[in-house]
Design an enzyme around this catalytic site. Structure first.
Site, PDB file in Angstrom:
ATOM      1  N   LYS A  79       0.883  -1.105   0.085  1.00 48.78           N
ATOM      2  CA  LYS A  79       0.025   0.263   0.092  1.00 48.78           C
ATOM      3  C   LYS A  79       0.692   1.226   0.102  1.00 48.78           C
ATOM      4  CE  LYS A  79      -4.010   2.096   2.680  1.00 48.78           C
ATOM      5  NZ  LYS A  79      -4.802   1.918   3.686  1.00 48.78           N
ATOM      6  N   SER A 154      -9.923   2.184   2.895  1.00 49.43           N
ATOM      7  CA  SER A 154      -8.621   2.749   1.854  1.00 49.43           C
ATOM      8  C   SER A 154      -7.793   1.907   1.523  1.00 49.43           C
ATOM      9  CB  SER A 154      -8.078   3.879   2.588  1.00 49.43           C
ATOM     10  OG  SER A 154      -7.218   3.501   3.679  1.00 49.43           O
ATOM     11  N   SER A 178     -10.096  -0.180   7.046  1.00 49.58           N
ATOM     12  CA  SER A 178      -9.661  -0.203   5.679  1.00 49.58           C
ATOM     13  C   SER A 178      -9.090  -1.427   5.242  1.00 49.58           C
ATOM     14  CB  SER A 178      -8.567   1.003   5.826  1.00 49.58           C
ATOM     15  OG  SER A 178      -9.262   2.276   5.706  1.00 49.58           O
TER      16      SER A 178
END
Length: 492
Positions: A79, A154, A178
């Site tokens: 990420k 996210s 997330s």
């Protein structure tokens, strides 16, 4: 060699150890898939092909010399909130579009030490603030199950790369759901560990008292392999806990589902907006666990209505504090031709931050301002303690707590949810972060539109092994985690 992306982490590890294929061949296989498929999915912000191949060659040398770990030579996607030395780290924001980190986050460094090969950095909601990965600067990542839908957020890019077989596993972060919500939306397994279990050093901060890194993969077994690398104390992170780390892979069969007491909060299944298909699939999965010997126990979690308002006072307050460092002076985006220092601050921040980030900064600054600090922020912290106590009381009678991971399946891209609608979509995940508890998402079926549904299991502190073990055994008895989206079946 055309189906390497269909192998589990264990099968990939064994294949490399037995020289059935090399790390370079495996890495090239994924890079070809990324080049072919990611134009549709839009999951990667940065693909590090040259560095990945160099790491793969080093991994092959280590394997040949007998110096390999279990995961040496396996590709991974990070990420884009984890700092990576010499590679752009954006946090999904225009504010950091030109930031090349001078160091690695601990999670990345541990991955390198284990011999993992970094394929690249993946898309996300800006500064991890959002639930859709419709990024205003880097574009909208698509859900591999239906390209007209979001992958969640996210950590939407992390979910999409695994669901599209563009990486065998990925790192994610979870501040209010997330990891679990995008795992649910994309039919994956995703674990949010206990707060303090995984180092936050080098992870760009959103809400420091709730941020936690974790693994995202197809199965609990695959997540366990990555947790073995990610977990552990880190002296560079003052919130990292000095506690012995389990061997999550060896412990996968340690928890017996037979006799396991699963708490069913009646408030969770009466939430307004809970989709009928989601409720049905979750209830079917609980029935399956009951058939495997689990005992379902109805419980009360009386603070449910407080989750959303409490979170959306505390998290923005911490965000406003953490993001004040992005001022156009030291690093990151700087506006052009400022007339004075105040103009530099104002325009750098208003041009560099997207709408949702600005909204949360404003909410948080208001909550922390003189005259409102006690009325809002302090009161929210008191309610946070009541939420934690609510869970601890429930764990006196049950081993784990079950819930949907999200009240709906994946939204359509461009659905233009109001902030309130988006925030209410986090109803099942926020409390886990407020309390610092571990929780896991497991895929348990599909809705009428063939979009994945996820079951969330919440554990007591430090029970990651138990959660992985329960989901692993559920996955031995079901095949939802083996289902693949059509786009994932495309060969490079």
């Amino acid at each position: 060699m055309s189906d390497l992306h269909r192998l589990s982490i264990r099968e990939l590890s064994e294949g490399l150890a037995q020289a059935k294929f090399s790390s370079r061949e495996l890495t090239e296989h994924y890079l070809k898939r990324i080049a072919k498929i990611d134009t549709q999915v839009q999951s990667y912000i940065t693909v590090t092909a040259e560095q990945a191949l160099a790491q793969a060659d080093a991994a092959d040398a280590a394997i040949k010399a007998g110096h390999a770990t279990t995961l040496t030579g396996l590709p991974i996607a990070h990420k884009d909130i984890f700092c990576t030395q010499g590679i752009k780290t954006t946090a999904g924001s225009k504010m950091l579009d030109n930031f090349i980190s001078p160091y690695d986050a601990t999670v990345v460094a541990k991955g390198k030490a284990a011999g993992l090969v970094t394929l690249g950095k993946v898309n996300m909601d800006e500064f991890a603030m959002g639930s859709t990965s419709e990024n205003p600067h880097f574009g909208s990542t698509k859900n591999p199950w239906n390209l007209e839908h979001v992958p969640g957020g996210s950590s939407g890019g992390s979910a999409a790369v695994v669901a599209a077989d563009l990486a065998p596993f990925a790192t994610g972060t979870d501040t209010g759901g997330s990891i679990r919500q995008p795992a649910s939306f994309c039919g994956l397994t995703g674990l949010k560990p206990t707060y303090g279990r995984v180092s936050r050093f080098g992870m760009i901060a959103y809400a420091s008292s709730m941020d936690q890194g974790g693994p995202m993969a197809r199965s609990a077994e695959d997540c366990a392999y990555l947790m073995n690398v990610m977990a552990g104390h880190d002296a560079k992170d003052s919130t990292s806990v000095q506690k012995e780390v389990d061997d999550y892979v060896s412990n996968l069969n340690d928890t017996s589902v037979k006799g396991l007491r699963i708490g069913i909060p009646k408030q969770y299944f009466n939430v307004q907006g809970l989709d009928a298909d989601v409720k049905a699939r979750v209830e079917e999965s609980l029935k399956k666990l009951e058939e495997m010997g689990a005992i379902l126990v109805e419980i009360n979690l009386n603070m449910t209505e407080a989750y959303v308002p409490t979170y959306y006072l505390i998290a923005p307050a911490e965000a406003s504090s953490n993001l004040q460092r992005f001022d156009g002076v030291r690093y990151g985006y700087r506006c052009e031709n400022p007339v004075d220092l105040m103009d530099l601050y104002k325009r750098s921040r208003s041009e560099g931050f997207g709408t949702e980030v600005q909204r949360r900064i404003l909410i948080g600054t208001y909550a922390l301002s003189a005259g409102y600090y006690d009325a809002y922020y302090v009161k929210a912290q008191k309610v946070r303690r009541l939420i934690q106590q609510d869970f601890l009381k429930a764990f006196e009678n049950v081993d784990v707590i079950a819930a949907p991971s999200a009240p709906t399946t994946a939204y359509k891209i461009g659905a233009n949810l109001s902030p309130t609608e988006m925030y209410l979509g986090d109803i099942y995940t926020l409390a886990v972060n407020l309390a610092g508890l571990p929780a896991i998402n497991a895929p348990v079926g599909f809705d009428k539109n063939n979009l994945p549904v996820g079951l969330q299991l919440i554990g007591n502190y430090w029970s990651e092994s138990q959660l992985l073990s329960v989901v692993h055994q559920y996955q031995q008895a079901t095949d939802w985690h083996t289902k693949r989206a059509a786009i994932a079946e495309e060969n490079a």
